[in-house]
Enzyme design. Sequence first.
Site, short mmCIF file in Angstrom:
data_model
loop_
_atom_site.label_atom_id
_atom_site.label_comp_id
_atom_site.label_asym_id
_atom_site.label_seq_id
_atom_site.Cartn_x
_atom_site.Cartn_y
_atom_site.Cartn_z
N ARG A 160 56.42 62.65 16.82
CA ARG A 160 56.29 61.09 16.52
C ARG A 160 56.04 60.09 17.61
O ARG A 160 56.48 60.48 18.24
CB ARG A 160 57.62 60.13 16.38
CG ARG A 160 58.86 61.33 15.41
CD ARG A 160 60.00 61.39 15.07
NE ARG A 160 60.78 59.68 15.17
CZ ARG A 160 61.93 59.87 14.17
NH1 ARG A 160 62.37 60.53 13.70
NH2 ARG A 160 62.35 58.28 14.15
N ARG A 168 62.63 53.39 3.62
CA ARG A 168 63.67 52.35 3.28
C ARG A 168 63.87 51.85 2.26
O ARG A 168 63.69 50.63 1.21
CB ARG A 168 62.17 50.86 3.71
CG ARG A 168 61.92 50.87 5.13
CD ARG A 168 62.40 50.30 5.50
NE ARG A 168 62.78 50.07 7.35
CZ ARG A 168 63.59 50.17 7.87
NH1 ARG A 168 64.97 50.91 8.54
NH2 ARG A 168 63.18 50.79 9.48
N ASP A 189 67.47 63.89 0.72
CA ASP A 189 67.71 62.68 1.88
C ASP A 189 66.84 63.75 3.08
O ASP A 189 66.62 64.60 3.32
CB ASP A 189 69.43 62.31 2.60
CG ASP A 189 68.91 61.70 3.59
OD1 ASP A 189 68.36 60.36 3.43
OD2 ASP A 189 70.38 62.07 4.42
N LYS A 190 66.67 62.38 4.53
CA LYS A 190 65.89 63.29 5.10
C LYS A 190 67.12 63.38 6.52
O LYS A 190 66.70 64.61 6.70
CB LYS A 190 64.19 61.90 5.40
CG LYS A 190 64.20 62.81 7.03
CD LYS A 190 63.08 62.06 7.27
CE LYS A 190 63.41 60.62 8.14
NZ LYS A 190 64.14 60.73 9.01
N ASP A 218 74.21 58.76 0.25
CA ASP A 218 73.39 59.34 -0.29
C ASP A 218 74.46 59.22 -1.41
O ASP A 218 74.31 60.20 -2.75
CB ASP A 218 73.57 60.45 0.36
CG ASP A 218 72.41 60.33 1.41
OD1 ASP A 218 71.32 59.76 1.36
OD2 ASP A 218 72.74 61.39 2.15
#
Length: 1135
Positions: free
Chosen positions: A674, A836, A455-456, A866
């Site tokens: 970002r 997504r 997962d991020k 998760d």
Amino acid sequence: MADSIPLNPVRKNSKRIPYYNSARLSRYSSEDDPSNLDEMPLMMSEEGFENDESDYQTLPRARVNQRQSGLGWFLLGGWKVLCGSCCDCLAHICRRKKELKARTVWLGCPEKCEEKYPKNAIKNQKYNIFTFVPGVLYQQFKFFLNLYFLVVACSQFVPSLKIGYLYTYWAPLGFVLAVTMVREAVDEVRRYQRDKEMNSQLYSKLTVRGKIQVKSSDIQVGDLIIVEKNQRIPADMIFLRTSEKNGACFIRTDQLDGETDWKLKVAVGCTQRLPALGDLFSISAYVYAQRPQLDIHSFEGNFTREDTDPQIHESLSIENTLWASTVVASGTVIGVVIYTGKETRSVLNTSFAKNKVGLLDLELNRLTKALFLAQVVLSVVMVALQGFVGPWFRNLFRFVVLFSYIIPISLRVNLDMGKSAYGWMIMKDENIPGTVVRTSTIPEELGRLVYLLTDKTGTLTQNEMIFKRLHLGTVSYGTDTMDEIQSHIIQSYAQVTSQPSNGSTNGATPSRKTQTSGPKVRKSVSSRIHEAVKAIALCHNVTPVYESHGGVNGETESAEADQDFSDDNRTYQASSPDEVALVRWTESVGLTLVNRDLTSLQLKTPSGQILSFYILQIFPFTSESKRMGIIVREESTGDITFYMKGADVAMASIVQYNDWLEEECGNMAREGLRTLVVAKKSLSEEQYQDFENRYNQAKLSIHDRGLKVAAVVESLEREMELLCLTGVEDQLQADVRPTLELLRNAGIKIWMLTGDKLETATCIAKSSHLVSRNQHIHVFKPVSNRGEAHLELNAFRRKHDCALVISGDSLEVCLRYYEHEFVELACQCPAVVCCRCSPTQKAQIVRLLQQHTANRTCAIGDGGNDVSMIQAADCGIGIEGKEGKQASLAADFSITQFKHIGRLLMVHGRNSYKRSAALGQFVMHRGMIISTMQAVFSSIFYFASVPLYQGFLMVGYATIYTMFPVFSLVLDQDVKPEMALLYPELYKDLTKGRSLSFKTFLIWVLISVYQGGILMYGALVLFESEFVHVVAISFTALILTELLMVALTIRTWHWLMVVAEFFSLGCYLASLAFLNEYFGIGRVSFGAFLDLSFITTWPFLWKVSAITLVSCLPLYIIKYLKRKFSPPSYSKLSS
């Protein structure tokens, strides 16, 4: 060259040319003509583009499979398919699922529901009272090993087959089952307690007679439930009312989608406007809700109030819903329940935990089957040599039981105890504190992983955003120069306040200038900074929240008035942590957001003055538009300004021409920041009125509403003035980069599956070095049908050695039509990023990799979203993070930081696998050696099915005499932990599974046959005069051989191993003295019981030593030569 290759194979004088052209033109057509699509193969080889014969070789598999039928197919495995489909069919009939339907729910009237809906109870247990014993027994006896022992043990109840004592067969089997049952029972009780705690939480239910308390499990569809702040929402509801004045509230969704930011939810207007709570019962209203589905990000429904004329209809969308398992973050909410229990979004998105079985256990299971075959063959040979005389069938079975030690029951006991020992070692490792082993059956899996799916948010990153850079085109500000911005802001607002007569015009001067004379006039840096900071402070979706010290709801308003927006009491909430970081930054430089509701917002200047703005329109961020906009009117001047911020790809065409934006965005992205581009446009009153009319008309249209609205907004998005470029950093977890590099060097392929946006995911993939600096990234374009997927996959095929970034929607389309081809291409990529992704999709990707690659997968995550992925993977690792403990409780291993995974795999995974492989094979060797001796003994004694050793000796041999040295192999290690971490390449060898294979197994079989033969023949040859002592002699030599073999197998000595060797030898010598009546042949020894005087004679000692030497010395010599001339890879390092 690659660009010139045609996109699809086009044949000369082919009739399909028009189709391909039309496919290109109608890329956005809703659905393709299926008949054409079936003729459209996806090329899987580069030659396919030139060679026009090969394009039919890879037709979609479904069509190829249709032709496989007939006798050959049936014999080659078709029977398995048929049996499987019959079983599936029966299972489907037995537990036929009720079809999920759309529903009409009357407010506060559960009794009006037309159907019976599921109970709102959470159930995570695997078994109930009745299924526990059969379930656990089935899980144990579905393994060939255990089933075999059960059959052998049961055969001992038949008098003619009885060999030795019952306890020698039943005691070990009973022990194994008892340990397993207790372990399962403890797990089950824990699950039951967790469920009970959740189901018995109390909620307030609104009835005609007032509020009553109900348990979470008693809530029904149609109930009106009141949920207080910080309470979990018990079922899926439609949001009717809130205590907040603005008719909206925040909820925390971290346990549902893994995002830690708060989501803004809006109450249904009709019910929010009612004067009092009780009025909900005085109106006649119902909610129409679509059928329950998986997608947590969408909802369609209608709210209808019947008792007015005309009827009131309101459309319901995702912002009116409160999904179960989310938590109310502000105010009190009242909702009507629409889905309960199994039909809630959170339950639909969780998969059931499966019983995980390690690869090593499956390999050992295969080897035991081979051993069983050998055992039967041996027994048949014995009976054949007898000449099939008398009741040969009974003799055959007696031989099978005699040789049953070929498959030792102690194998399971030793391995299970070994697994527990590895688990204990992992939890005691000081280098990875806080690690918990929750599934003790699969520690060896940690040493066999090929794919790591991570997962991020919260796993690779801390989910904490920090503002790092502001770029104005000519000048750039970093963290060390923020004080300059602050002084500019203080200065520009001081000018405004020092000239009150001229204040209003001065504040708006820059925007007026641009409107009249375009960008000819160069603005001063100070005014540009002022404009940029003001734009960042206004263009967002952030709401400041003040914690009331007043405790009771009634006092909140007065408390808020007294607080006067005190800084230390304010927290910001938004649907994206980036936005919060930007607003926090504007606060740090002096421009503070102090208040916001649905129609206005207030900013506080450094001098304490409050600036008010009316929000005229807001255009929220969507993954399609990649930008958000807001139109505000300043209260003091009446100026209308349209501010916009978004991703550089979306904004580049909207802002006025400039030469620096693209370059600077690239620079910031390389730093792992970002980026957001901020722009503005000043509007006159007439321009705005014209826009508003067209916008409202577009919003009311029935057909293509989305497109029309977008077109109207786009008419504003032209020639906007570029203000600045911002860079925000999502801080990575500690040591993520070196850990990912370590895993990559170990040959592990890393896939990042996240629910986050594509840009964010790509950014983190770069900054965490998941994708190395010089690697190209291929972003898979959004596809919605088969034709587009086909073209895009062909384009991706021509890229070599590049990382893939794909969104969940495109992935679903690809898997629907080209599953096999997509997985094959993706597996060749050094890294894959899926953004997504819904929780179910994450689990689906794990299962895909398991099916298509047959490699071991590991999933690591930290949020409730998760859990499905963690449970589906062969090995699930949970991180105890900010997103709660849900993932770490569902995982097989729980760690506190991502960096610990390196040591967990390289050191503990390696040791667990190597040790279990050595232990398993050694225990088998121990069984095979004694079976060989039995075979030699029987063949010499006219093939009689008489046991060589008595029951007690056999039990002693498997336990007290050899158990401790053999089990001490769990302390052995071939490489020091520091070496394993320094040279992660060593891990690649493990994934090939060479420590336990048919090759190594055959070597052990040969060793066993050689040693068994030498021991038995040696005893018979050397002891012809005292033949009656053959048992004592052969058994003593056997024990010594086993102890020496353990010493031969060990690679790194531990003091406990030495203790175990000498302890076992001592036990054996002691039993020689006290248990001498057992050392005879057969049940009734030939009159000669063993006497101590015989053991102490020199001939006994030298003959036993000679036999032992002949059985072990050649193996020592072979091992020495092998280490000298072909050493294993790790020995080069350790030397």
